[in-house]
Design a protein around this motif. Structure first.
Motif, PDB file in Angstrom:
ATOM      1  N   MET A  32       0.825  -1.002   0.388  1.00 44.27           N
ATOM      2  CA  MET A  32      -0.060   0.072  -0.111  1.00 44.27           C
ATOM      3  C   MET A  32       0.972   1.308  -0.076  1.00 44.27           C
ATOM      4  SD  MET A  32      -2.708   1.229   2.609  1.00 44.27           S
ATOM      5  CE  MET A  32      -1.186   1.825   3.602  1.00 44.27           C
ATOM      6  N   GLN A  33       1.877   1.216   1.309  1.00 39.32           N
ATOM      7  CA  GLN A  33       2.786   2.348   1.121  1.00 39.32           C
ATOM      8  C   GLN A  33       3.455   2.480  -0.178  1.00 39.32           C
ATOM      9  OE1 GLN A  33       6.243   1.384   3.967  1.00 39.32           O
ATOM     10  NE2 GLN A  33       6.363   4.507   3.919  1.00 39.32           N
ATOM     11  N   LYS A  34       3.410   1.851  -1.300  1.00 45.02           N
ATOM     12  CA  LYS A  34       4.681   1.882  -2.753  1.00 45.02           C
ATOM     13  C   LYS A  34       3.705   2.770  -3.282  1.00 45.02           C
ATOM     14  CE  LYS A  34       7.028  -0.257  -6.122  1.00 45.02           C
ATOM     15  NZ  LYS A  34       7.181  -1.923  -6.925  1.00 45.02           N
ATOM     16  N   LYS A  35       2.460   1.550  -3.321  1.00 42.96           N
ATOM     17  CA  LYS A  35       1.593   2.487  -4.880  1.00 42.96           C
ATOM     18  C   LYS A  35       0.848   3.904  -4.250  1.00 42.96           C
ATOM     19  CE  LYS A  35      -1.214  -2.085  -5.725  1.00 42.96           C
ATOM     20  NZ  LYS A  35      -0.908  -1.997  -7.049  1.00 42.96           N
ATOM     21  N   MET A  36       0.960   4.434  -2.763  1.00 39.04           N
ATOM     22  CA  MET A  36       0.504   5.488  -2.402  1.00 39.04           C
ATOM     23  C   MET A  36       1.626   6.614  -3.201  1.00 39.04           C
ATOM     24  SD  MET A  36      -1.290   4.752   1.177  1.00 39.04           S
ATOM     25  CE  MET A  36      -1.527   6.679   1.371  1.00 39.04           C
ATOM     26  N   GLN A  37       2.953   6.499  -2.847  1.00 43.12           N
ATOM     27  CA  GLN A  37       3.977   7.088  -3.114  1.00 43.12           C
ATOM     28  C   GLN A  37       3.659   7.288  -4.702  1.00 43.12           C
ATOM     29  OE1 GLN A  37       7.047   4.275  -1.726  1.00 43.12           O
ATOM     30  NE2 GLN A  37       7.777   5.847   0.030  1.00 43.12           N
ATOM     31  N   GLU A  38       3.949   6.003  -5.524  1.00 42.95           N
ATOM     32  CA  GLU A  38       3.343   6.363  -7.350  1.00 42.95           C
ATOM     33  C   GLU A  38       2.472   7.294  -6.916  1.00 42.95           C
ATOM     34  OE1 GLU A  38       2.514   2.241  -8.075  1.00 42.95           O
ATOM     35  OE2 GLU A  38       4.967   2.045  -7.337  1.00 42.95           O
ATOM     36  N   GLU A  39       1.181   6.882  -6.159  1.00 45.53           N
ATOM     37  CA  GLU A  39       0.312   8.428  -6.662  1.00 45.53           C
ATOM     38  C   GLU A  39       0.604   9.576  -6.106  1.00 45.53           C
ATOM     39  OE1 GLU A  39      -2.894   7.806  -8.237  1.00 45.53           O
ATOM     40  OE2 GLU A  39      -2.985   5.979  -9.193  1.00 45.53           O
ATOM     41  N   GLN A  40       1.554   9.717  -5.678  1.00 45.92           N
ATOM     42  CA  GLN A  40       1.983  11.415  -5.094  1.00 45.92           C
ATOM     43  C   GLN A  40       2.466  11.637  -6.285  1.00 45.92           C
ATOM     44  OE1 GLN A  40       1.941  13.126  -1.903  1.00 45.92           O
ATOM     45  NE2 GLN A  40       0.640  12.341  -1.221  1.00 45.92           N
ATOM     46  N   GLU A  41       3.421  11.108  -6.545  1.00 43.19           N
ATOM     47  CA  GLU A  41       4.502  11.197  -7.546  1.00 43.19           C
ATOM     48  C   GLU A  41       3.286  11.796  -8.554  1.00 43.19           C
ATOM     49  OE1 GLU A  41       7.596  12.097  -9.147  1.00 43.19           O
ATOM     50  OE2 GLU A  41       8.165  11.839  -5.753  1.00 43.19           O
ATOM     51  N   LYS A  42       2.458  10.669  -9.873  1.00 40.45           N
ATOM     52  CA  LYS A  42       1.511  11.343 -10.319  1.00 40.45           C
ATOM     53  C   LYS A  42       0.890  12.249 -10.447  1.00 40.45           C
ATOM     54  CE  LYS A  42       0.310   6.302 -11.391  1.00 40.45           C
ATOM     55  NZ  LYS A  42      -0.257   5.009 -11.951  1.00 40.45           N
ATOM     56  N   LEU A  43       0.300  12.910  -9.035  1.00 41.80           N
ATOM     57  CA  LEU A  43       0.109  13.962  -8.338  1.00 41.80           C
ATOM     58  C   LEU A  43       0.862  15.527  -9.075  1.00 41.80           C
ATOM     59  CD1 LEU A  43      -1.421  12.691  -4.837  1.00 41.80           C
ATOM     60  CD2 LEU A  43      -3.314  14.025  -6.686  1.00 41.80           C
ATOM     61  N   LYS A  44       1.676  15.167  -8.938  1.00 40.64           N
ATOM     62  CA  LYS A  44       2.376  16.836  -9.163  1.00 40.64           C
ATOM     63  C   LYS A  44       2.117  17.020 -10.826  1.00 40.64           C
ATOM     64  CE  LYS A  44       7.002  14.787 -10.808  1.00 40.64           C
ATOM     65  NZ  LYS A  44       7.848  14.241  -9.788  1.00 40.64           N
ATOM     66  N   ASP A  45       1.754  16.100 -11.221  1.00 41.71           N
ATOM     67  CA  ASP A  45       1.767  16.511 -12.845  1.00 41.71           C
ATOM     68  C   ASP A  45      -0.014  16.695 -13.085  1.00 41.71           C
ATOM     69  OD1 ASP A  45       4.461  16.004 -13.268  1.00 41.71           O
ATOM     70  OD2 ASP A  45       3.893  13.772 -13.962  1.00 41.71           O
ATOM     71  N   GLU A  46      -0.562  16.037 -11.801  1.00 39.78           N
ATOM     72  CA  GLU A  46      -2.172  16.340 -12.413  1.00 39.78           C
ATOM     73  C   GLU A  46      -2.611  18.246 -11.771  1.00 39.78           C
ATOM     74  OE1 GLU A  46      -4.802  14.646 -12.473  1.00 39.78           O
ATOM     75  OE2 GLU A  46      -3.542  13.358 -13.203  1.00 39.78           O
ATOM     76  N   LYS A  47      -3.959  18.687 -12.872  1.00 38.57           N
ATOM     77  CA  LYS A  47      -3.817  20.119 -12.240  1.00 38.57           C
ATOM     78  C   LYS A  47      -5.750  19.705 -11.621  1.00 38.57           C
ATOM     79  CE  LYS A  47       0.511  21.257 -13.921  1.00 38.57           C
ATOM     80  NZ  LYS A  47       1.566  20.211 -14.028  1.00 38.57           N
ATOM     81  N   VAL A  48      -5.344  21.597 -11.246  1.00 38.89           N
ATOM     82  CA  VAL A  48      -7.334  21.480 -10.721  1.00 38.89           C
ATOM     83  C   VAL A  48      -7.050  22.848 -11.046  1.00 38.89           C
ATOM     84  CG1 VAL A  48      -7.421  19.149  -9.790  1.00 38.89           C
ATOM     85  CG2 VAL A  48      -6.324  21.529  -8.225  1.00 38.89           C
ATOM     86  N   GLU A  49      -8.593  23.348 -11.125  1.00 35.44           N
ATOM     87  CA  GLU A  49      -8.170  24.656 -11.568  1.00 35.44           C
ATOM     88  C   GLU A  49      -9.602  25.331 -10.532  1.00 35.44           C
ATOM     89  OE1 GLU A  49      -8.344  26.582 -15.601  1.00 35.44           O
ATOM     90  OE2 GLU A  49     -10.633  26.789 -15.024  1.00 35.44           O
ATOM     91  N   GLY A  50      -9.491  26.410  -9.946  1.00 42.23           N
ATOM     92  CA  GLY A  50     -10.669  27.029  -9.395  1.00 42.23           C
ATOM     93  C   GLY A  50     -11.134  28.213  -9.908  1.00 42.23           C
ATOM     94  N   THR A  51     -12.009  28.727 -10.107  1.00 40.96           N
ATOM     95  CA  THR A  51     -12.407  29.492 -10.857  1.00 40.96           C
ATOM     96  C   THR A  51     -13.484  31.025 -10.261  1.00 40.96           C
ATOM     97  OG1 THR A  51     -14.354  29.006 -11.459  1.00 40.96           O
ATOM     98  CG2 THR A  51     -12.331  28.991 -13.296  1.00 40.96           C
ATOM     99  N   ALA A  52     -13.362  32.623  -9.968  1.00 42.08           N
ATOM    100  CA  ALA A  52     -14.060  33.322  -9.130  1.00 42.08           C
ATOM    101  C   ALA A  52     -14.459  34.592 -10.607  1.00 42.08           C
ATOM    102  CB  ALA A  52     -13.649  33.987  -8.510  1.00 42.08           C
ATOM    103  N   ALA A  69     -10.689  32.136  -5.845  1.00 43.04           N
ATOM    104  CA  ALA A  69     -10.118  31.503  -6.897  1.00 43.04           C
ATOM    105  C   ALA A  69      -8.778  29.573  -6.271  1.00 43.04           C
ATOM    106  CB  ALA A  69      -9.982  31.929  -8.534  1.00 43.04           C
ATOM    107  N   THR A  70      -8.155  30.845  -5.598  1.00 45.88           N
ATOM    108  CA  THR A  70      -7.139  30.052  -5.114  1.00 45.88           C
ATOM    109  C   THR A  70      -7.651  29.030  -3.840  1.00 45.88           C
ATOM    110  OG1 THR A  70      -5.269  31.981  -5.365  1.00 45.88           O
ATOM    111  CG2 THR A  70      -4.601  29.531  -4.264  1.00 45.88           C
TER     112      THR A  70
END
Length: 107
Positions: A18-38, A78-79
């Protein structure tokens, strides 16, 4: 006693996996983007899955030198929305690895 040791070893292997999979997901998260608007999309803030602001877009129409406070409020709104979405993304991605596991001390 022996059954308890096997159970403990199995749990430790499961935790390591589980720890290994979570570390892999953490790495992938840096490339994910989300947007907030106002302001109806007049201010957009883009945040990475690691909660770093990576882009800010401000429409010219919302820039009023006589009302800087409104622009500041829109940027904050937005932030905050983008940060909330980043938290939700992180919970979704990492939470799927702990679902169904009965780990003492973890929800």
């Amino acid at each position: 006693m022996r059954g308890g040791m096997n159970n403990m070893q199995g749990m430790m292997k499961q935790m390591q996996k589980m720890q290994k999979k979570m570390q892999e997901e953490q790495e992938k998260l840096k490339d994910e983007k989300v947007e907030g608007t106002a302001g109806g999309g007049m201010v957009k803030v883009t945040v990475s899955g690691h909660k770093e602001v990576v882009d800010v877009e401000i429409s010219e129409e919302v820039v009023d030198p006589d009302d800087i406070e409104m622009l500041q409020d829109l940027i904050i709104a937005a932030t905050n929305e983008a940060m909330t979405k980043a938290d939700e993304l992180t919970s979704e991605r990492l939470g799927k690895h702990t679902k169904g596991m009965n780990i003492p001390g973890m929800m």
